[in-house]
Design an enzyme around this catalytic site. Structure first.
Site: not given
Ligand code: AMP
Length: 170
Positions: A58, A95
Site C-alpha cells: 500500500r 510479536e
Molecule cells: P509495522 O512494521 O508494525 O509498523 O507495520 C506496518 C505495515 O503493516 C504497514 O505496511 C501497514 O500497511 C501494515 N499494517 C500494520 N498494522 C495495520 C493495521 N492495523 N491496519 C492496516 N495496515 C496495517
C-alpha cells in the site's frame, strides 16, 4: 478535509485482535486521494528529494504519485523473493516471528536524499528496517511519511530520531 471518513475499520483482520485500517474507500474517492497527495508534495517540493522509497504494497500507492510530482526517482521496498535483481535485505522482529524487507542494491544512490513512504506505521519495524537499508546503501533519510499512525504502538520511537510526518493519528 476530514480524511477519517475515508478510512474503514475492519475488526479481526487479518487475524483476531487486529483492527485493520482499510484505505480502499479513500482510494475510491479521487478528491480524497488527490488531497492526500497534495498534503505531501508541497511539504517536500523544496527539500531536494532525489528518491522516494515506497513500501510494499500500500505504500506504493502514495509513494509513486509523490515521486512523480517531485520529479524524484522511485524505488520499491518489497518482501523477500519479489525483487528480480540483486538485493540487500533486513529482518526485524514481530510479536510472533520475523519479517524481512528488501531493496535492490542499486535502488539507492550514494548521497541521495530519500523520502520513505508507507500507508501506515504500526510498530515501526517495517519503516525502521527500510530506513536502515536506505542508509546502508549510502542514502540519507530526509523524512519518513505515512498516511496513518497508530500512536498507541509508539512506532515512531523505533525510527530512532529520523524525521517523521503523518496525516492521521489513531
Ligand atoms: P509495522 O512494521 O508494525 O509498523 O507495520 C506496518 C505495515 O503493516 C504497514 O505496511 C501497514 O500497511 C501494515 N499494517 C500494520 N498494522 C495495520 C493495521 N492495523 N491496519 C492496516 N495496515 C496495517
Amino acid at each position: 478535509m476530514d480524511l477519517c471518513r475515508y478510512i474503514r475499520d475492519v475488526p479481526d483482520f487479518p487475524q483476531p485482535g487486529i483492527l485493520f485500517k482499510d484505505i480502499t474507500p479513500l482510494l475510491a474517492d479521487p478528491a480524497a486521494f488527490r488531497y492526500v497527495i497534495d498534503q505531501f508534495v508541497p511539504r517536500y517540493a523544496a527539500r531536494g528529494i532525489d528518491r522516494v522509497v515506497g513500501i510494499e504494497s500500500r505504500g506504493f500507492l502514495f509513494a509513486a504519485p509523490v515521486a512523480l510530482a517531485l520529479q524524484a526517482k522511485f524505488s520499491p521496498a518489497r518482501k523477500p523473493g519479489k525483487l528480480p535483481y540483486k538485493t540487500v535485505e533486513e529482518s526485524y522482529t514481530l510479536e510472533y516471528g520475523t519479517n524481512t524487507i528488501a531493496l535492490h542494491e542499486d535502488g539507492i544512490g550514494r548521497g541521495e536524499k530519500v523520502l520513505v513512504v508507507d500507508d501506515l506505521i504500526a510498530t515501526g519495524g517495517t519503516l525502521a528496517a527500510t530506513c536502515n537499508l536506505v542508509e546502508h546503501l549510502g542514502g540519507q533519510v530526509e523524512e519518513v511519511a505515512t498516511l496513518i499512525e497508530l500512536t498507541f504502538l509508539k512506532g515512531r520511537d523505533l525510527l530512532a530520531g529520523r524525521p517523521f510526518f503523518t496525516l492521521l493519528q489513531f
